[in-house]
Design a protein around this motif. Structure first.
Motif, PDB file in Angstrom:
ATOM      1  N   SER A  21      10.728  18.681 -11.137  1.00  0.00           N
ATOM      2  CA  SER A  21      10.586  20.043 -10.619  1.00  0.00           C
ATOM      3  C   SER A  21      11.970  20.594 -10.288  1.00  0.00           C
ATOM      4  O   SER A  21      12.709  19.964  -9.523  1.00  0.00           O
ATOM      5  CB  SER A  21       9.711  20.058  -9.359  1.00  0.00           C
ATOM      6  OG  SER A  21       9.780  21.332  -8.735  1.00  0.00           O
ATOM      7  N   PHE A  23      12.637  23.079  -8.437  1.00  0.00           N
ATOM      8  CA  PHE A  23      12.478  24.045  -7.355  1.00  0.00           C
ATOM      9  C   PHE A  23      12.819  23.491  -5.976  1.00  0.00           C
ATOM     10  O   PHE A  23      12.287  23.931  -4.968  1.00  0.00           O
ATOM     11  CB  PHE A  23      11.049  24.596  -7.355  1.00  0.00           C
ATOM     12  CG  PHE A  23      10.675  25.257  -8.654  1.00  0.00           C
ATOM     13  CD1 PHE A  23      11.569  26.087  -9.311  1.00  0.00           C
ATOM     14  CD2 PHE A  23       9.440  25.027  -9.229  1.00  0.00           C
ATOM     15  CE1 PHE A  23      11.238  26.689 -10.517  1.00  0.00           C
ATOM     16  CE2 PHE A  23       9.097  25.628 -10.428  1.00  0.00           C
ATOM     17  CZ  PHE A  23       9.996  26.467 -11.079  1.00  0.00           C
ATOM     18  N   ASP A  44       1.469  18.371  -8.073  1.00  0.00           N
ATOM     19  CA  ASP A  44       1.477  19.400  -9.106  1.00  0.00           C
ATOM     20  C   ASP A  44       0.912  18.854 -10.414  1.00  0.00           C
ATOM     21  O   ASP A  44       0.094  19.501 -11.077  1.00  0.00           O
ATOM     22  CB  ASP A  44       2.908  19.890  -9.312  1.00  0.00           C
ATOM     23  CG  ASP A  44       2.963  21.214 -10.065  1.00  0.00           C
ATOM     24  OD1 ASP A  44       1.908  21.862 -10.209  1.00  0.00           O
ATOM     25  OD2 ASP A  44       4.055  21.605 -10.495  1.00  0.00           O
ATOM     26  N   ARG A  49       8.777  27.884   0.381  1.00  0.00           N
ATOM     27  CA  ARG A  49       8.820  27.970  -1.081  1.00  0.00           C
ATOM     28  C   ARG A  49       7.679  27.143  -1.693  1.00  0.00           C
ATOM     29  O   ARG A  49       6.997  27.583  -2.614  1.00  0.00           O
ATOM     30  CB  ARG A  49      10.165  27.449  -1.587  1.00  0.00           C
ATOM     31  CG  ARG A  49      10.554  27.959  -2.987  1.00  0.00           C
ATOM     32  CD  ARG A  49       9.849  27.194  -4.074  1.00  0.00           C
ATOM     33  NE  ARG A  49       9.995  27.887  -5.350  1.00  0.00           N
ATOM     34  CZ  ARG A  49       9.140  27.788  -6.334  1.00  0.00           C
ATOM     35  NH1 ARG A  49       8.047  27.072  -6.216  1.00  0.00           N
ATOM     36  NH2 ARG A  49       9.330  28.434  -7.465  1.00  0.00           N
ATOM     37  N   GLY A  50       7.443  25.957  -1.144  1.00  0.00           N
ATOM     38  CA  GLY A  50       6.356  25.120  -1.642  1.00  0.00           C
ATOM     39  C   GLY A  50       4.993  25.734  -1.412  1.00  0.00           C
ATOM     40  O   GLY A  50       4.109  25.680  -2.281  1.00  0.00           O
ATOM     41  N   GLN A 110       4.203  28.498  -3.880  1.00  0.00           N
ATOM     42  CA  GLN A 110       3.709  28.028  -5.175  1.00  0.00           C
ATOM     43  C   GLN A 110       2.208  27.769  -5.123  1.00  0.00           C
ATOM     44  O   GLN A 110       1.474  28.083  -6.063  1.00  0.00           O
ATOM     45  CB  GLN A 110       4.448  26.751  -5.575  1.00  0.00           C
ATOM     46  CG  GLN A 110       4.246  26.351  -7.013  1.00  0.00           C
ATOM     47  CD  GLN A 110       4.966  27.280  -7.988  1.00  0.00           C
ATOM     48  OE1 GLN A 110       6.022  27.828  -7.655  1.00  0.00           O
ATOM     49  NE2 GLN A 110       4.403  27.481  -9.166  1.00  0.00           N
ATOM     50  N   LEU A 161       0.397  30.988  -5.273  1.00  0.00           N
ATOM     51  CA  LEU A 161       0.420  31.497  -6.647  1.00  0.00           C
ATOM     52  C   LEU A 161      -0.664  30.826  -7.489  1.00  0.00           C
ATOM     53  O   LEU A 161      -1.391  31.497  -8.235  1.00  0.00           O
ATOM     54  CB  LEU A 161       1.804  31.242  -7.252  1.00  0.00           C
ATOM     55  CG  LEU A 161       2.062  31.769  -8.664  1.00  0.00           C
ATOM     56  CD1 LEU A 161       1.937  33.282  -8.715  1.00  0.00           C
ATOM     57  CD2 LEU A 161       3.446  31.331  -9.139  1.00  0.00           C
ATOM     58  N   TYR A 162      -0.805  29.502  -7.365  1.00  0.00           N
ATOM     59  CA  TYR A 162      -1.825  28.784  -8.114  1.00  0.00           C
ATOM     60  C   TYR A 162      -3.229  29.256  -7.741  1.00  0.00           C
ATOM     61  O   TYR A 162      -4.150  29.212  -8.558  1.00  0.00           O
ATOM     62  CB  TYR A 162      -1.717  27.287  -7.853  1.00  0.00           C
ATOM     63  CG  TYR A 162      -0.549  26.607  -8.531  1.00  0.00           C
ATOM     64  CD1 TYR A 162       0.145  27.213  -9.571  1.00  0.00           C
ATOM     65  CD2 TYR A 162      -0.127  25.345  -8.124  1.00  0.00           C
ATOM     66  CE1 TYR A 162       1.214  26.589 -10.179  1.00  0.00           C
ATOM     67  CE2 TYR A 162       0.946  24.708  -8.733  1.00  0.00           C
ATOM     68  CZ  TYR A 162       1.610  25.331  -9.760  1.00  0.00           C
ATOM     69  OH  TYR A 162       2.667  24.710 -10.371  1.00  0.00           O
ATOM     70  N   ALA A 187       1.796  34.721  -1.683  1.00  0.00           N
ATOM     71  CA  ALA A 187       2.859  34.075  -2.453  1.00  0.00           C
ATOM     72  C   ALA A 187       4.132  34.907  -2.398  1.00  0.00           C
ATOM     73  O   ALA A 187       5.241  34.379  -2.187  1.00  0.00           O
ATOM     74  CB  ALA A 187       2.413  33.879  -3.902  1.00  0.00           C
ATOM     75  N   PHE A 236       7.628  33.439  -0.860  1.00  0.00           N
ATOM     76  CA  PHE A 236       8.820  33.349  -1.703  1.00  0.00           C
ATOM     77  C   PHE A 236       9.936  34.260  -1.176  1.00  0.00           C
ATOM     78  O   PHE A 236      11.108  33.876  -1.163  1.00  0.00           O
ATOM     79  CB  PHE A 236       8.492  33.747  -3.142  1.00  0.00           C
ATOM     80  CG  PHE A 236       7.678  32.738  -3.897  1.00  0.00           C
ATOM     81  CD1 PHE A 236       7.957  31.386  -3.823  1.00  0.00           C
ATOM     82  CD2 PHE A 236       6.626  33.139  -4.713  1.00  0.00           C
ATOM     83  CE1 PHE A 236       7.206  30.453  -4.530  1.00  0.00           C
ATOM     84  CE2 PHE A 236       5.872  32.225  -5.428  1.00  0.00           C
ATOM     85  CZ  PHE A 236       6.159  30.876  -5.333  1.00  0.00           C
ATOM     86  N   SER A 284      12.570  32.322  -8.814  1.00  0.00           N
ATOM     87  CA  SER A 284      11.640  31.938  -9.881  1.00  0.00           C
ATOM     88  C   SER A 284      10.204  32.209  -9.453  1.00  0.00           C
ATOM     89  O   SER A 284       9.382  32.692 -10.243  1.00  0.00           O
ATOM     90  CB  SER A 284      11.814  30.459 -10.216  1.00  0.00           C
ATOM     91  OG  SER A 284      13.106  30.199 -10.720  1.00  0.00           O
ATOM     92  N   GLY A 285       9.892  31.880  -8.197  1.00  0.00           N
ATOM     93  CA  GLY A 285       8.551  32.148  -7.691  1.00  0.00           C
ATOM     94  C   GLY A 285       8.233  33.623  -7.666  1.00  0.00           C
ATOM     95  O   GLY A 285       7.128  34.046  -8.049  1.00  0.00           O
TER      96      GLY A 285
END
Length: 680
Positions: A360, A362, A421, A454-455, A458, A461-462, A469, A473, A494-495
């Motif tokens: 990863s 990230f 993940d 940040r985690g 993600q 987002l999922y 999200a 971010f 990126s997120g």
């Protein structure tokens, strides 16, 4: 013996124990469909859907009449009759194994209620002996059979559970254990079977094995469903713990425990009722293993057996932990340096396991907490290691908070991400990050706050929670920028790019991805650079500019291949396969997508596998082949909770079945797609 119809295994028809030949797959499917509804009509339309699920011929109804005529020749006019709006099988004096099985299981329940346990056991054994395998195992499956077959499977499991319960009660627990081992492996989410296995082990005098089984089912339920054991399993666990405990408050060892043994005991007790690997003792104290033997001999610790990794494990009974708390002023506290070594050992092993999984890009780009390498401990199977140690890792984050060590808290949470993940464990991801976030906020560790936000972004987002999200971010990006952490900034950007790409805000998405690319280049993170280049290519693909998409995706693929990033390579080949498909280069598309699917399968990324299956489904020559690919992808999305992809795939399946004239299946899939989109 007369005429027999056998559905509980390969489909058979026998007369006086001689096989009655029913030639052809479709006549056998037709007869099986009628026998699943004995003495009741099955419509011609339903029979057509069973025999030709995709693209039924114009002659389907006429073919049905031909097959019925052949069945009458084999079985007689009295058994196969016209029964508007279709046909029916009249059982009469013949034997249908399904009906006999149901009748015998009902009789066994009646006998048990009357107290005739041995008779009930014999009746259940007779009923279950009728099963020769999976129902209709040799016939092509039909979705229209599923309800009846699922009901039969449930009845068989209920009968098996009843039989094994009787064996335990009638003094044959060892035989029950052997059968339950196989059943729990086959049906890992059936809590009733696990409860029976624990009861059988207790009845066989194997309490330590029973505790190990409880830990196994707790891991399984958390991994697959994100829940803990139900009331029955919890009650059995509490009974085991109570039976384990001794009145140690008055035990001379409890009163005169040597200081070194007390240090190890309190250190292990810090991890609650979880079983811990043997190396913890050596981390807590130089002669910890010797003290561990002393604690087990005094029944102040329990040898919990060997885990799936081959490690010896121990735990501290609940009453011993209570005593340790009560005597906190008399017993020495564990040396903080020893607990720090335990946390450092877990972090070191978690990173070793994570390095064997897809990388990863990230993270924050730096390590903070000290590592400690447990002696003679290697991670040979990273997935098995995380499965075994997931509870300990979450507990270790809490221990880090009690020690006021936020560095361990957020690094341990981050170390679980590659496994969570890849294998789809959002409950472990969320629990670890939320716990670490609270610790970092309490102790004002801004780097830890940024990493955990940040985690969590993600995860949002999922789960299609785009506002949450975006907020997570955005806050992480600001904190990383304030701390001068370019790798963290790149990860947060990126997120943000992903949020806007999914929302269809493509100009914003490419802007964030471009900034992320600059940051990844600045901090010399080639895996992140490959990700950002591929993400920009995905935006151009979404815009329909296939030339620009190809350019960016190929540059990303070249970089990913150079650095050996197999996971990113699979993703990029899948995207390039999509470009080739849209350009009409079907052969190139199929080659790239087959390579992507093989890559995802090798790595174990089931989410990526589903995406590749969907793209391959668009290339299949026949609707049946396309439906097979899409159905496999749909099952993966359902397991992972990816509702957007699940909705898109269900809609596509609805369209396929609608075009094939399968109205009921089509309507069901389209309704499911609408329901999922309403949730989004």
């Amino acid at each position: 013996m007369g005429l027999e119809f056998r559905l509980l295994g390969p489909f058979e028809v026998r007369d006086d124990d001689r096989p009655v030949p029913i030639n052809g797959v479709k006549p056998r499917q037709l007869l099986a469909s009628l026998l699943l509804h004995p003495d009741r009509p099955v419509s011609v339309d339903r029979l057509i859907e069973v025999l030709w699920p995709i693209d039924p011929p114009r002659s389907a109804a006429a073919n049905i009449q031909t097959y019925i005529s052949g069945l009458r020749t084999c079985l007689g006019d009295d058994h196969v009759v016209r029964y508007p709006p279709g046909y029916a099988v009249v059982i009469g004096p013949a034997d249908l194994d399904v009906a006999s099985f149901l009748r015998e299981t009902d009789e066994a329940i009646r006998l048990r209620r009357l107290g005739y346990l041995a008779d009930a056991q014999r009746t259940l054994e007779s009923a279950l002996a009728r099963w020769r395998g999976s129902p209709l195992a040799d016939l092509p499956p039909s979705p229209l059979w599923q309800v009846e077959l699922d009901q039969l499977t449930e009845r068989r499991l209920a009968a098996l559970s009843e039989l094994l319960d009787l064996r335990i009660r009638l003094g044959d627990p060892d035989r029950a254990v052997a059968e339950l081992r196989g059943l729990t492996a086959e049906h890992p989410l059936r809590e009733g079977l696990w409860a029976l296995l624990i009861r059988a082990l207790v009845a066989a005098g194997r309490r330590a094995d029973a505790l190990t089984v409880y830990a196994e089912v707790r891991h399984t339920l958390a991994e697959e469903l994100g829940v803990g054991p139900g009331p029955e399993l919890q009650r059995l666990h509490n009974d085991l713990l109570a039976a384990d405990a001794t009145p140690i408050a008055s035990h001379p060892v409890g009163q005169q425990l040597p200081a070194d043994a007390a240090i190890v005991l309190r250190g292990l007790a810090a991890f609650g009722d979880a079983t811990v690997p043997a190396w913890f003792a050596g981390a807590l104290l130089e002669d910890g293993e010797e003290q561990m033997d002393r604690l087990v001999s005094a029944r102040l610790a329990v040898d919990a057996g060997v885990d799936a990794l081959g490690q010896r494990r121990y735990r501290v009974p609940v009453l011993v932990r209570m005593l340790a708390d009560a005597q906190s002023g008399d017993w020495p506290q564990p040396d903080e340096a020893g607990l720090v070594r335990v946390l450092g050992g877990l972090l070191s092993l978690a990173e070793d396991a994570g390095h064997a999984l897809p990388h990863s890009p990230f993270g924050p780009g730096q390590s903070v907490a000290p590592r400690w390498k447990p002696p003679m401990t290697e991670v040979d199977d990273p997935v098995a290691w995380f499965v075994t140690e997931q509870d300990i890792l979450l507990t270790a984050i809490e221990v880090a908070g009690r020690l006021n060590r936020p560095d361990f808290a957020w690094e341990l949470a981050l170390a679980t991400v590659p496994w969570c993940d890849l294998a789809g464990h959002p409950e472990v991801w969320e629990t670890g990050h939320q716990t670490a976030l609270a610790i970092c906020r309490r102790l004002d560790d801004q780097l830890g706050v940024a990493v955990t936000l940040r985690g969590l972004g993600q995860l949002h987002l999922y789960r299609d929670e785009y506002a949450q999200a975006d907020a997570a971010f955005g806050r992480a990006r600001l904190l990383f920028a304030q701390l001068g952490q370019p790798a963290g900034v790149a990860a947060a950007l990126s997120g943000l790019g992903a949020v806007h790409r999914v929302r269809g805000e493509l100009d914003l998405a490419v802007d964030y991805y471009s900034r992320a690319l600059e940051a990844f280049v600045e901090c010399a993170e080639p895996s992140g650079e490959a990700y950002a280049r591929g993400a920009i290519g995905q935006v151009w693909l979404a815009r329909g500019n296939l030339d620009r998409a190809q350019e960016w995706l190929e540059s990303a693929l070249n970089l990913a291949e150079v650095i050996g990033d197999r996971h990113r390579t699979a993703h990029l080949r899948q995207a390039l396969g999509s470009v080739a498909r849209r350009e009409g280069r079907e052969q190139d598309a199929r080659g790239l997508l087959d390579q992507a699917l093989a890559g995802f399968t090798t790595i174990g990324d089931i989410h990526g596998e589903a995406y590749a299956l969907v793209e391959l489904g668009r290339l299949e020559q026949t609707p049946a082949e396309a439906a097979d690919r899409l159905t496999r992808a749909l099952h993966i999305y359902q397991r992972l909770g990816d509702r957007r992809a699940e909705a898109d795939t269900a809609e596509r399946l609805g369209q396929l079945h609608g075009a094939a004239g399968q109205r009921e299946l089509a309507a069901a899939y389209l309704d499911e797609a609408r329901r999922l989109r309403a949730q989004l």
